[in-house]
Design a protein around this motif. Structure first.
Motif, mmCIF file in Angstrom:
data_model
loop_
_atom_site.group_PDB
_atom_site.id
_atom_site.type_symbol
_atom_site.label_atom_id
_atom_site.label_comp_id
_atom_site.label_asym_id
_atom_site.label_seq_id
_atom_site.Cartn_x
_atom_site.Cartn_y
_atom_site.Cartn_z
ATOM 1 N N PHE A 133 29.872 13.211 41.425
ATOM 2 C CA PHE A 133 28.868 14.257 41.264
ATOM 3 C C PHE A 133 27.912 13.956 40.108
ATOM 4 N N ILE A 134 28.363 13.204 39.129
ATOM 5 C CA ILE A 134 27.460 12.772 38.054
ATOM 6 C C ILE A 134 26.376 11.871 38.642
ATOM 7 N N ASP A 135 26.792 10.962 39.523
ATOM 8 C CA ASP A 135 25.816 10.101 40.201
ATOM 9 C C ASP A 135 24.858 10.940 41.051
ATOM 10 N N ALA A 136 25.383 11.984 41.684
ATOM 11 C CA ALA A 136 24.541 12.847 42.512
ATOM 12 C C ALA A 136 23.514 13.587 41.654
ATOM 13 N N ILE A 137 23.899 13.980 40.447
ATOM 14 C CA ILE A 137 22.946 14.645 39.537
ATOM 15 C C ILE A 137 21.830 13.683 39.156
ATOM 16 N N PHE A 138 22.197 12.435 38.813
ATOM 17 C CA PHE A 138 21.168 11.435 38.506
ATOM 18 C C PHE A 138 20.273 11.187 39.714
ATOM 19 N N ALA A 139 20.842 11.185 40.925
ATOM 20 C CA ALA A 139 20.038 10.980 42.136
ATOM 21 C C ALA A 139 19.067 12.142 42.339
ATOM 22 N N CYS A 140 19.499 13.365 42.043
ATOM 23 C CA CYS A 140 18.604 14.527 42.173
ATOM 24 C C CYS A 140 17.449 14.450 41.179
ATOM 25 N N ILE A 141 17.754 14.061 39.947
ATOM 26 C CA ILE A 141 16.686 13.878 38.956
ATOM 27 C C ILE A 141 15.720 12.797 39.441
ATOM 28 N N GLY A 142 16.278 11.713 39.957
ATOM 29 C CA GLY A 142 15.447 10.625 40.473
ATOM 30 C C GLY A 142 14.577 11.073 41.642
ATOM 31 N N MET A 143 15.135 11.878 42.549
ATOM 32 C CA MET A 143 14.347 12.384 43.678
ATOM 33 C C MET A 143 13.182 13.243 43.197
ATOM 34 N N PHE A 144 13.436 14.084 42.205
ATOM 35 C CA PHE A 144 12.380 14.943 41.668
ATOM 36 C C PHE A 144 11.254 14.102 41.075
ATOM 37 N N VAL A 145 11.626 13.127 40.250
ATOM 38 C CA VAL A 145 10.615 12.308 39.578
ATOM 39 C C VAL A 145 9.863 11.442 40.581
ATOM 40 N N VAL A 146 10.583 10.849 41.529
ATOM 41 C CA VAL A 146 9.928 10.000 42.529
ATOM 42 C C VAL A 146 8.968 10.834 43.375
ATOM 43 N N SER A 147 9.349 12.060 43.715
ATOM 44 C CA SER A 147 8.444 12.894 44.511
ATOM 45 C C SER A 147 7.151 13.192 43.750
ATOM 46 N N LYS A 148 7.249 13.387 42.444
ATOM 47 C CA LYS A 148 6.048 13.634 41.636
ATOM 48 C C LYS A 148 5.153 12.399 41.594
#
Length: 118
Positions: A42-57
């Motif tokens: 789930f720590i990896d999933a949190i980093f992936a969510c942050i990455g998805m947010f930044v990549v979408s921007k």
């Protein structure tokens, strides 16, 4: 001027991708030492969510196509690795390659900001 609005996202992306990469490299070493650490996908999933947010921007910004392709490919690798880890409890190197790609993509985009402001 619109490019300068993604600078904070690039800095966030570089920082979170670097922290994620350090987590992925150092944490397996810590699990070998008997400190009582357990691996948590789930720590990896949190980093992936942050990455998805930044990549979408960054994808919605006028970044270069090369940067967008690097970031899309990298986030796909990271998400694939997280899903495989959650479903099958298999640790793949895809997350390391994706993390390095995220760092490179954000550094290139940040460098483009600096060149346009000169």
């Amino acid at each position: 001027m619109k490019n300068s609005t993604t600078k904070p996202y690039d800095i966030l992306g570089i920082s979170s991708a670097t922290l994620c990469l350090l987590h992925c490299i150092v944490f397996p070493i810590l699990t070998v030492i008997p400190f009582g650490f357990s691996d948590n996908a789930f720590i990896d999933a949190i980093f992936a969510c942050i990455g998805m947010f930044v990549v979408s921007k960054v994808l919605m910004s006028p970044a270069t196509n090369r940067v967008k392709c690097i970031l899309i490919f990298s986030i796909i690798l990271i998400i694939t690795s997280v899903i495989v880890e959650l479903l099958f409890d298999l640790h793949t190197e895809l997350i390391l390659v994706g993390g390095i790609g995220m760092i490179i993509g954000h550094l290139l985009n940040y460098k483009n900001h600096k060149n346009k402001s000169l």
